[in-house]
Design an enzyme around this catalytic site. Structure first.
Site, mmCIF file in Angstrom:
data_model
loop_
_atom_site.group_PDB
_atom_site.id
_atom_site.type_symbol
_atom_site.label_atom_id
_atom_site.label_comp_id
_atom_site.label_asym_id
_atom_site.label_seq_id
_atom_site.Cartn_x
_atom_site.Cartn_y
_atom_site.Cartn_z
ATOM 1 N N LYS A 107 0.847 -1.197 0.000
ATOM 2 C CA LYS A 107 0.000 0.000 0.000
ATOM 3 C C LYS A 107 0.880 1.243 0.000
ATOM 4 O O LYS A 107 1.909 1.289 0.687
ATOM 5 C CB LYS A 107 -0.887 -0.033 1.250
ATOM 6 C CG LYS A 107 -1.913 1.093 1.333
ATOM 7 C CD LYS A 107 -2.776 0.946 2.596
ATOM 8 C CE LYS A 107 -3.868 1.999 2.653
ATOM 9 N NZ LYS A 107 -4.700 1.869 3.887
ATOM 10 N N SER A 166 -9.792 1.841 3.072
ATOM 11 C CA SER A 166 -8.898 2.593 2.210
ATOM 12 C C SER A 166 -7.902 1.737 1.435
ATOM 13 O O SER A 166 -7.367 2.195 0.427
ATOM 14 C CB SER A 166 -8.145 3.624 3.045
ATOM 15 O OG SER A 166 -7.229 2.982 3.916
ATOM 16 N N SER A 179 -10.004 -0.441 7.258
ATOM 17 C CA SER A 179 -9.387 -0.252 5.939
ATOM 18 C C SER A 179 -8.668 -1.461 5.358
ATOM 19 O O SER A 179 -8.286 -1.440 4.186
ATOM 20 C CB SER A 179 -8.409 0.925 5.984
ATOM 21 O OG SER A 179 -9.106 2.147 5.914
#
Lengths: 487, 96
Positions: free
Chosen positions: A73, A148, A172
């Site tokens: 990420k 997210s 997330s």
């Protein structure tokens, strides 16, 4: 060996292929780097080449996961490699060091495939707050991958990475995993170092694996967890983590928080949840109703506490030391222009909300009160875990919603975290595993059929091993087919 | 409810430039979010201690010994306007 076999393998299977000599580390990496070029989901914000993939990696490392490449990420600092947290304010930023999580994997011989898309500074539940456009859900490109960590979930589901790193502040990791039909684990707060993980809400942020199955999640967590002197809140998991082997759930008790789950779950999601509960009973587990009376207030407490912490953390983006600078008038205008021009709308909203909640005259009414409600939620879980081993809920009340469906009303979007936020506030570990498929409510023209449904299991702090064992047994019984997500 | 004046005050505290549209949108959005959050007032918190952190840790210290940190050049490398081994910023005084 056939490349298709390699690219269809889980991370653990890939490790076994490397270990058994059927494929070399170099062949494995080059096949995967070629594969990532097929990303038409906007899953990656940056893709590695043969050189950058192994930048800080110890290529002679032995150990169980050496050579199995990983997607990261874009919130993790990676030395010399663009790291934006999907924000314009960090466009072009190349950190001078690796996050501890990244460094631990590099020293275990794990190459990096690329940096994945996300909501800006991890603020969002749909990936639509990325400054670089949303990642798409590989099961149905008209739908969001969740957020997210949407890019990480999308690339794992699509077969564009064997596994990925995400971060979870209020859901997330778990919610995008549920939306994309993969496994997402949020470990106990403190299990994994936060050093070099771009801060959103420091008392909640936690790194977590996004993987094809529970075994891979255990394998990644085993390498990631540990005390790190660069993060004084990190403790690691005492006794470490081993690969789960449980075949049944005999002697284990699962609690359903009726007052929370009654908050309006789509019928298709509820049907999958009920079926999974039956599976737990078939495997010998006992299921009972429990109470978490304050959990439904988790969203309200969270949307005070997380923005308050964010407003403080994001004060560092001031156009002085790194990132973008908008103007060169006087200093005050430079700050305001830089932040005004380069932060996206959701980030501004949360900075405003957090600053308001911390401002003189409102601190006690908002921040102080939310901290006390957080205590009540912690007590609720303590009471629940005196009766049951695990708390179970759907991961999300719906399947992946359509792009643009919830962008006009921030509060509707915030409610997407209803079932995942309480565990974050309590700091306890929770996993989402794919449990079945359900039709989206409303359907709509051109809807691509059923979408994955996630099942959330939460355990007491540092109960990761028990959580993984139970998830492993249940995953086998569910036997979810993730094939529909592959591109 | 949050008034326009408060929105602008909080924007100043946050060092955020907002245009007219943004300010008016935030007025509506923050009001609706705060309305929801105000439900927290229904919960009895009498005698409850605040939780700022879930890990029971205090004062994690290490020995006070010097050790290498980032080189100055490396630390300055990503700055928008580095000069003479320092971060340059515009004057704090508004011109004119």
């Amino acid at each position: 060996m056939a490349e298709t076999e390699l690219l269809a393998a889980t991370a653990a299977e890939t490790a076994a292929l490397i270990e058994g000599g059927q494929v070399s580390r170099e062949e494995c990496l080059s096949a995967w780097l070629e594969r990532t070029a097929a990303d038409d989901l906007n899953g990656y914000l940056w893709r590695a080449d043969a050189e950058s993939a192994v930048g800080t990696v110890d290529q002679d490392a032995g150990g169980p996961i050496a050579g199995v490449p990983l997607a990261i990420k874009d919130i993790f600092c990676t030395a010399g490699v663009p790291t934006t947290a999907a924000s314009k304010i960090l466009e072009g930023y190349r950190p001078p060091y690796d996050a501890t999580a990244v460094a631990r994997l590099a020293s275990a011989g794990v190459p990096m495939l690329g940096k994945t898309n996300m909501d800006e500074f991890a603020m969002g539940s749909s990936n639509e707050n990325s400054a670089y456009g949303p990642a798409l859900n590989p099961w149905d490109r008209s739908r969001v991958p969740g957020g997210s960590s949407g890019g990480s979930a999308a690339v794992v589901a699509a077969g564009l990475a064997p596994w990925a790193l995400g971060t979870d502040t209020g859901g997330s990791v778990r919610q995008p995993a549920a939306f994309c039909g993969v496994v997402g684990l949020k470990p106990t707060y403190g299990s994994i170092s936060r050093y070099g993980m771009i801060a959103f809400a420091s008392s909640l942020d936690q790194c977590g694996p996004i993987t094809q199955d529970v075994t891979d999640a255990a394998m990644l967590l085993a390498r990631l967890e540990g005390r790190d002197e660069m993060d004084s809140t990190s403790t690691g998991i005492e006794g470490g983590v081993v690969l789960p082997l449980a075949e049944d759930l005999k002697g284990l008790k699962f609690g359903i928080p009726a007052d929370l789950v009654d908050e309006g779950v789509d019928p298709g999601v509820k049907a999958v949840f009920d079926r999974t509960v039956e599976r737990i009973e078939t495997l010998g587990g006992k299921v009972e109703m429990i109470e978490l009376p304050h959990a439904k207030h988790g969203i309200s407490a969270y949307y005070v506490l997380a923005p308050a912490e964010a407003s403080t953390n994001l004060s560092r983006y001031d156009g002085v030391r790194y990132g973008q600078r908008a103007s060169d008038k006087d200093l005050g205008s430079m700050y305001e222009d830089t932040r005004g021009d380069y932060f996206g709308p959701e980030v501004k909203r949360r900075i405003m909300l957090g600053t308001y909640a911390l401002s003189s005259g409102y601190y006690d009414a908002y921040y102080g009160r939310a901290q006390r409600v957080r205590t009540k939620i912690v007590h609720d879980f303590d009471a629940a875990f005196s009766k049951v081993d695990f708390v179970i809920t759907p991961t999300s009340s719906s399947v992946a919603f359509g792009l643009g469906e919830k962008t006009s009303d921030p509060l509707t979007m915030y409610m997407a975290d209803l079932f995942t936020v309480p565990m974050s506030l309590a700091g306890i570990p929770a996993i989402s595993i794919p449990a079945g498929m359900a039709a989206p409510e409303g359907g709509g023209e051109g809807a691509g059929g059923d979408m994955p449904v996630g099942f959330q299991i939460a355990a007491p702090a540092f109960g990761e091993q028990k959580l993984l064992e139970a998830s492993f047994a249940l995953e086998k019984a569910i036997d979810f087919d993730g094939g529909g997500g592959r591109i | 409810m949050i008034e326009r004046e408060q929105v602008l005050h909080v924007a100043r505290l946050s060092r955020l430039k907002l245009d007219e549209d943004e300010a008016s949108r935030l007025e509506t959005e923050l009001s609706s979010i705060l309305d929801h959050v105000d439900r927290l007032a229904e919960i009895d918190i009498e005698g409850i201690e605040p939780t700022s952190h879930v890990v029971p840790l205090e004062n994690v210290l290490r020995d006070d010994v010097t050790r290498p940190s980032l080189d100055r050049e490396v630390a300055l490398d990503q700055a928008p306007d580095p000069v003479d081994g320092a971060f340059r910023v515009p004057s704090p005084q508004a011109e004119g």
